[in-house]
Enzyme design. Structure first.
Site, short mmCIF file in Angstrom:
data_model
loop_
_atom_site.label_atom_id
_atom_site.label_comp_id
_atom_site.label_asym_id
_atom_site.label_seq_id
_atom_site.Cartn_x
_atom_site.Cartn_y
_atom_site.Cartn_z
N ASP A 236 -13.13 2.67 10.33
CA ASP A 236 -13.66 2.83 8.97
C ASP A 236 -14.27 1.49 8.56
OD1 ASP A 236 -14.33 3.88 6.52
OD2 ASP A 236 -12.30 3.83 5.70
N LYS B 132 0.86 -1.18 0.00
CA LYS B 132 0.00 0.00 0.00
C LYS B 132 0.90 1.23 0.00
CE LYS B 132 -3.82 2.16 2.54
NZ LYS B 132 -4.91 1.91 3.51
N ASP C 287 -7.05 -1.63 6.60
CA ASP C 287 -7.27 -0.17 6.52
C ASP C 287 -7.60 0.40 7.90
OD1 ASP C 287 -7.39 2.20 5.19
OD2 ASP C 287 -9.28 1.82 4.14
N1 LIG Z 1 -3.81 -6.71 3.27
C1 LIG Z 1 -4.71 -6.78 2.29
N2 LIG Z 1 -5.19 -7.98 1.90
C2 LIG Z 1 -6.08 -8.09 0.90
N3 LIG Z 1 -6.56 -7.05 0.19
C3 LIG Z 1 -6.13 -5.82 0.53
C4 LIG Z 1 -5.19 -5.63 1.59
N4 LIG Z 1 -4.96 -4.29 1.68
C5 LIG Z 1 -5.69 -3.71 0.74
N5 LIG Z 1 -6.41 -4.61 0.04
C6 LIG Z 1 -7.36 -4.34 -1.07
O1 LIG Z 1 -7.21 -3.00 -1.51
C7 LIG Z 1 -8.36 -2.23 -1.21
C8 LIG Z 1 -7.96 -0.83 -0.75
O2 LIG Z 1 -7.12 -0.92 0.40
P1 LIG Z 1 -7.30 0.04 1.64
O3 LIG Z 1 -8.69 -0.04 2.11
O4 LIG Z 1 -6.24 -0.23 2.64
O5 LIG Z 1 -7.00 1.42 0.93
P2 LIG Z 1 -7.64 2.84 1.04
O6 LIG Z 1 -7.18 3.60 -0.12
O7 LIG Z 1 -7.29 3.36 2.38
O8 LIG Z 1 -9.15 2.58 0.94
P3 LIG Z 1 -10.39 3.47 1.33
O9 LIG Z 1 -9.91 4.79 1.77
O10 LIG Z 1 -11.20 3.48 0.10
O11 LIG Z 1 -11.03 2.67 2.40
C9 LIG Z 1 -9.11 -3.02 -0.17
O12 LIG Z 1 -10.49 -2.75 -0.16
C10 LIG Z 1 -8.78 -4.46 -0.57
O13 LIG Z 1 -9.59 -4.87 -1.64
MG LIG Z 2 -10.37 0.76 2.46
#
Ligand SMILES: Nc1ncnc2c1ncn2[C@@H]1O[C@H](COP(=O)(O)OP(=O)(O)OP(=O)(O)O)[C@@H](O)[C@H]1O
Ligand SMILES: [Mg+2]
Length: 262
Positions: free
Chosen positions: A180, A38, A198
């Site tokens: 969240d 990420k 997240d």
């Molecule tokens: N450790 C993980 N294992 C599996 N899938 C993941 C993982 N981290 C992220 N993802 C995938 O990537 C997507 C986005 O990740 P995350 O929610 O951490 O990011 P974000 O940009 O902070 O999202 P948001 O702000 O929209 O909630 C998740 O909904 C999931 O589908």
């Molecule tokens: Mg997310």
């Protein structure tokens, strides 16, 4: 891939990835078969995500942090991949009974954790200060705000909403909160949660913070806000049945409105 710090690149050598497009907060997600990278702007929230994941490890199903680096204001978090299916996966959406049971399990497991030593605090005292910063710095994300929040039927502007939130604070019931708790951030296997991701807004907070966002996410994922309009006959109130708790609509409304400032 060029800018990725060498310590992280070492884990990725020879592995292929796909890009995930679900995230709404401008982060970049690289999905490897057994790991996820990420990449997002460095921030206190990104730091807390790592802290929370490390603190929850062994207490709850969360990914393990493999490496974390900040380089030129960008944070790189390499973690294991969550097991199970995302709650908004079609297989769950087609089975609302199983889905709501799994989400209720996800909420209840958070509440069973002894949060006295949790390093992150997200009670209203902290949340409202953070919301105030967002309002002052013009960081409120209008693209993700419900159409009725601001305007003739709603609040004049983010400052008016903030004033209302300060003036109408509910009594808080502190628990360990995800922060969240929406469908894309919760993974499950059958009727049990298998991964929380997240966690940057997680910490000690009112129980209704997570209930409210879970309810909103169920409503929006089955309704017309995301994807096609569906008439499934599904009622997001099923969540309260599975939780065995009567909905507190004032608190639900409060926490949904608070979230509009993030
Ligand atoms: N450790 C993980 N294992 C599996 N899938 C993941 C993982 N981290 C992220 N993802 C995938 O990537 C997507 C986005 O990740 P995350 O929610 O951490 O990011 P974000 O940009 O902070 O999202 P948001 O702000 O929209 O909630 C998740 O909904 C999931 O589908
Ligand atoms: Mg997310």
């Amino acid at each position: 891939m060029n800018q990725i710090p060498d310590t992280i690149k070492a884990y990725l050598a020879g592995k292929t990835y796909t890009l995930d497009t679900i995230g709404m907060s401008g982060s970049q997600i690289l999905l490897f078969p057994d790991m996820v990278l990420k990449i997002q702007s460095a921030s206190a929230e990104a730091e807390r995500e790592v802290q929370m994941m490390q603190w929850c490890l062994g207490k709850l199903p969360v990914p393990r942090v493999l490496a974390y680096e900040v380089q030129e204001q960008v944070s790189y978090l390499l973690m294991t991949r969550a097991e199970g299916k995302m709650s908004c996966d079609a297989s769950y959406m087609e089975q609302p009974e199983v889905l709501t049971e799994m989400l209720a399990d996800g909420l209840k497991r958070l509440w069973q954790v002894d949060m006295t030593a949790c390093p992150c605090h997200q009670m209203l005292a902290q949340k409202l200060k953070a919301a105030e910063q967002n309002v002052k710095q013009g960081l409120v994300d209008f693209d993700n705000v419900a159409p009725e929040t601001f305007g003739p039927e709603g609040f004049a502007d983010p400052q008016a909403l903030l004033d209302w939130l300060y003036a109408n604070q509910p009594v808080e019931e502190p628990v360990l909160s995800h922060g969240d708790f929406c469908l894309p951030n919760v993974f499950g296997k059958g009727n049990q949660v298998s991964g929380y991701i997240d966690l940057g807004r997680g910490g000690v907070a009112d129980k209704w913070q997570d209930i409210a966002l879970c309810y909103r996410s169920l409503r929006d994922n089955y309704g017309e806000r995301y994807g096609e309009k569906q008439d499934t006959g599904f009622s997001p109130e099923l969540l309260f049945e599975k939780l065995g708790i009567a909905p507190d609509w004032e608190k639900i409304r409060y926490y949904i409105l608070l979230d509009e400032l993030f």
